[in-house]
Design a protein around this motif. Structure first.
Motif, mmCIF file in Angstrom:
data_model
loop_
_atom_site.group_PDB
_atom_site.id
_atom_site.type_symbol
_atom_site.label_atom_id
_atom_site.label_comp_id
_atom_site.label_asym_id
_atom_site.label_seq_id
_atom_site.Cartn_x
_atom_site.Cartn_y
_atom_site.Cartn_z
ATOM 1 N N TRP A 128 0.681 -1.016 0.202
ATOM 2 C CA TRP A 128 -0.027 0.145 0.095
ATOM 3 C C TRP A 128 0.776 1.331 0.085
ATOM 4 O O TRP A 128 0.540 2.087 -0.778
ATOM 5 C CB TRP A 128 -1.144 -0.098 1.093
ATOM 6 C CG TRP A 128 -2.134 0.974 1.039
ATOM 7 C CD1 TRP A 128 -3.431 0.772 0.284
ATOM 8 C CD2 TRP A 128 -2.110 2.319 1.529
ATOM 9 N NE1 TRP A 128 -4.037 1.772 0.462
ATOM 10 C CE2 TRP A 128 -3.485 2.763 1.327
ATOM 11 C CE3 TRP A 128 -1.255 3.145 2.144
ATOM 12 C CZ2 TRP A 128 -3.882 3.925 1.531
ATOM 13 C CZ3 TRP A 128 -1.693 4.276 2.714
ATOM 14 C CH2 TRP A 128 -2.791 4.684 2.351
ATOM 15 N N LEU A 176 -2.170 -12.850 -4.038
ATOM 16 C CA LEU A 176 -2.969 -13.919 -4.750
ATOM 17 C C LEU A 176 -2.928 -15.346 -4.436
ATOM 18 O O LEU A 176 -3.730 -16.024 -4.503
ATOM 19 C CB LEU A 176 -3.010 -13.618 -6.120
ATOM 20 C CG LEU A 176 -3.356 -12.134 -6.706
ATOM 21 C CD1 LEU A 176 -2.777 -11.953 -8.012
ATOM 22 C CD2 LEU A 176 -4.917 -12.105 -6.865
ATOM 23 N N TRP A 185 -4.465 -6.764 -10.911
ATOM 24 C CA TRP A 185 -4.070 -7.750 -11.990
ATOM 25 C C TRP A 185 -4.756 -7.454 -13.209
ATOM 26 O O TRP A 185 -4.463 -7.388 -14.250
ATOM 27 C CB TRP A 185 -4.535 -9.210 -11.488
ATOM 28 C CG TRP A 185 -4.057 -10.337 -12.377
ATOM 29 C CD1 TRP A 185 -3.472 -10.223 -13.436
ATOM 30 C CD2 TRP A 185 -4.541 -11.694 -11.992
ATOM 31 N NE1 TRP A 185 -3.286 -11.644 -13.932
ATOM 32 C CE2 TRP A 185 -3.742 -12.333 -13.169
ATOM 33 C CE3 TRP A 185 -5.087 -12.223 -11.172
ATOM 34 C CZ2 TRP A 185 -4.258 -13.708 -13.434
ATOM 35 C CZ3 TRP A 185 -5.459 -13.825 -11.170
ATOM 36 C CH2 TRP A 185 -4.694 -14.305 -12.467
ATOM 37 N N TRP A 188 -6.119 -4.307 -14.107
ATOM 38 C CA TRP A 188 -5.510 -2.999 -14.670
ATOM 39 C C TRP A 188 -4.284 -3.317 -15.496
ATOM 40 O O TRP A 188 -4.200 -2.901 -16.430
ATOM 41 C CB TRP A 188 -5.460 -2.103 -13.590
ATOM 42 C CG TRP A 188 -4.627 -0.792 -13.884
ATOM 43 C CD1 TRP A 188 -4.723 -0.300 -15.240
ATOM 44 C CD2 TRP A 188 -3.967 0.158 -12.879
ATOM 45 N NE1 TRP A 188 -4.093 0.957 -15.026
ATOM 46 C CE2 TRP A 188 -3.709 1.220 -13.787
ATOM 47 C CE3 TRP A 188 -3.875 0.341 -11.819
ATOM 48 C CZ2 TRP A 188 -3.138 2.233 -13.248
ATOM 49 C CZ3 TRP A 188 -3.267 1.374 -11.197
ATOM 50 C CH2 TRP A 188 -2.849 2.630 -11.880
ATOM 51 N N THR A 209 -7.490 2.581 -7.737
ATOM 52 C CA THR A 209 -7.099 3.639 -7.290
ATOM 53 C C THR A 209 -8.312 3.794 -6.067
ATOM 54 O O THR A 209 -8.009 3.785 -4.877
ATOM 55 C CB THR A 209 -7.176 4.690 -7.877
ATOM 56 O OG1 THR A 209 -6.154 4.687 -8.952
ATOM 57 C CG2 THR A 209 -6.605 5.895 -7.149
ATOM 58 N N SER A 225 -8.337 0.990 -3.499
ATOM 59 C CA SER A 225 -6.963 0.868 -2.560
ATOM 60 C C SER A 225 -7.291 1.951 -1.366
ATOM 61 O O SER A 225 -6.801 1.878 -0.170
ATOM 62 C CB SER A 225 -5.612 1.462 -3.280
ATOM 63 O OG SER A 225 -5.612 2.667 -3.645
HETATM 64 C C1 HEM Z 1 -1.671 -8.134 -8.529
HETATM 65 C C2 HEM Z 1 -1.467 -7.182 -7.457
HETATM 66 C C3 HEM Z 1 -1.343 -5.611 -7.928
HETATM 67 C C4 HEM Z 1 -1.046 -5.300 -9.014
HETATM 68 C C5 HEM Z 1 -0.687 -5.682 -10.294
HETATM 69 C C6 HEM Z 1 -1.157 -3.762 -8.831
HETATM 70 C C7 HEM Z 1 -0.799 -2.727 -9.834
HETATM 71 C C8 HEM Z 1 -0.677 -1.434 -9.539
HETATM 72 C C9 HEM Z 1 -0.369 -0.425 -10.577
HETATM 73 C C10 HEM Z 1 0.205 -0.583 -11.722
HETATM 74 C C11 HEM Z 1 -0.193 0.728 -9.861
HETATM 75 C C12 HEM Z 1 0.009 2.026 -10.207
HETATM 76 C C13 HEM Z 1 1.560 2.492 -10.180
HETATM 77 C C14 HEM Z 1 2.047 3.565 -10.842
HETATM 78 O O1 HEM Z 1 1.102 4.207 -11.494
HETATM 79 O O2 HEM Z 1 3.240 3.652 -10.801
HETATM 80 C C15 HEM Z 1 -0.794 0.600 -8.535
HETATM 81 C C16 HEM Z 1 -1.148 1.566 -7.609
HETATM 82 C C17 HEM Z 1 -1.526 1.586 -6.368
HETATM 83 N N1 HEM Z 1 -1.680 0.114 -5.844
HETATM 84 FE FE1 HEM Z 1 -1.712 -1.620 -6.565
HETATM 85 N N2 HEM Z 1 -1.442 -3.277 -7.583
HETATM 86 C C18 HEM Z 1 -1.555 -4.769 -7.108
HETATM 87 C C19 HEM Z 1 -2.126 -4.980 -5.588
HETATM 88 C C20 HEM Z 1 -2.453 -3.856 -4.896
HETATM 89 C C21 HEM Z 1 -2.510 -4.118 -3.196
HETATM 90 C C22 HEM Z 1 -2.876 -5.662 -2.601
HETATM 91 C C23 HEM Z 1 -2.606 -3.058 -2.636
HETATM 92 C C24 HEM Z 1 -2.910 -2.659 -1.219
HETATM 93 C C25 HEM Z 1 -2.263 -3.025 -0.449
HETATM 94 C C26 HEM Z 1 -2.373 -2.046 -3.865
HETATM 95 C C27 HEM Z 1 -2.392 -0.553 -3.567
HETATM 96 C C28 HEM Z 1 -2.187 0.489 -4.429
HETATM 97 C C29 HEM Z 1 -2.202 1.694 -4.044
HETATM 98 C C30 HEM Z 1 -2.551 2.378 -2.767
HETATM 99 C C31 HEM Z 1 -1.691 2.419 -5.464
HETATM 100 C C32 HEM Z 1 -1.598 3.785 -5.578
HETATM 101 C C33 HEM Z 1 -3.034 4.549 -5.892
HETATM 102 C C34 HEM Z 1 -3.216 6.038 -6.142
HETATM 103 O O3 HEM Z 1 -2.919 6.359 -7.084
HETATM 104 O O4 HEM Z 1 -3.377 6.604 -5.177
HETATM 105 N N3 HEM Z 1 -2.347 -2.811 -5.051
HETATM 106 N N4 HEM Z 1 -0.974 -0.899 -8.303
#
Ligand code: HEM
Ligand code: HEM
Length: 182
Positions: A26, A57, A107, A109, A144, A147
């Protein structure tokens, strides 16, 4: 072996291991998106975020299998039936939204964006759906907003656990802490 009033050792390992991964993912997710220029110029943090978060997962499968075959310790009698139902609902939401829905939405996205997800930097996740740039904005919004919703849910969960321990002074937090003895 589970002790009376305590989660089993395996349940504790899974809870604290996944909690550490979850909070780490997170925080890294927030840093990766909101401090992109300073901290994430070549998507290094995005890679780490996905490598770490995607392990949930796999772990969730073991966790649910263990939970279905090992019941949780009973909640204290000092809690009303409504509070007990609330605690159960909170746990179901944590499983459904924070531990299953959120990783799935990440996943999804990455799949519509046609970007690879390396699980623990070891192997690549297959695509969940066909790449489709027209769904990119929708998939990004789901991940987003979810999260942030889950951040609030987990924050509430932690505060309630601390309230049990320091204000109610009951056994709820102790039942999840390591090395409990009677
Ligand atoms: C297969 C699992 C996951 C994938 C593939 C994934 C993918 C992504 C990607 C591509 C981003 C954008 C990062 C960027 O733009 O540089 C993101 C943002 C984020 N992810 Fe994940 N994520 C996963 C799981 C999770 C989990 C489990 C959490 C929470 C613990 C989480 C929390 C967040 C948060 C807080 C953001 C930023 C959101 C914002 O823009 O405020 N994600 N994730
Ligand atoms: C980091 C601080 C945390 C603390 C102090 C904490 C504390 C606890 C405690 C005391 C319990 C068992 C007591 C009860 O029945 O309410 C519990 C259960 C649970 N926690 Fe946490 N937790 C933390 C983080 C997390 C995180 C990050 C997640 C997931 C994203 C999580 C998900 C769960 C779930 C799903 C249960 C229910 C277990 C079951 O009965 O199957 N926890 N937690």
């Amino acid at each position: 072996m589970a002790q009376q009033g305590s989660y089993t050792g395996t349940a504790k390992w899974l809870h604290w291991g996944m909690a550490l991964i979850w909070v780490g993912a997170w925080v890294i997710g927030i840093l990766a998106t909101h401090w992109r220029d300073e901290l994430n110029p070549h998507h290094e943090l995005t890679y780490v975020h996905k490598a770490l978060a995607s392990t949930l997962l796999l772990l969730i499968v073991a966790r649910i299998a263990w939970r279905l075959s090992h019941s949780a310790p009973p909640l204290p009698d000092s809690m009303s039936p409504t509070m007990k139902r609330g605690a159960l609902l909170g746990h179901v939401l944590l499983y459904a939204l924070a531990l299953i829905g959120l990783p799935l939405s990440g996943w999804y996205w990455s799949s519509v964006a046609d970007k690879p997800v390396m699980v623990a930097a070891l192997f690549m996740l297959p695509s969940l759906v066909e790449p489709d740039q027209s769904l990119y904005d929708l998939a990004k919004s789901i991940h987003t907003y979810l999260s942030w919703l889950c951040g609030a849910l987990v924050g509430g969960h932690v505060l309630i656990a601390l309230k049990h321990h320091f204000i109610e002074k009951d056994e709820v937090l102790k039942g999840m802490l390591p090395g409990r003895t009677h």
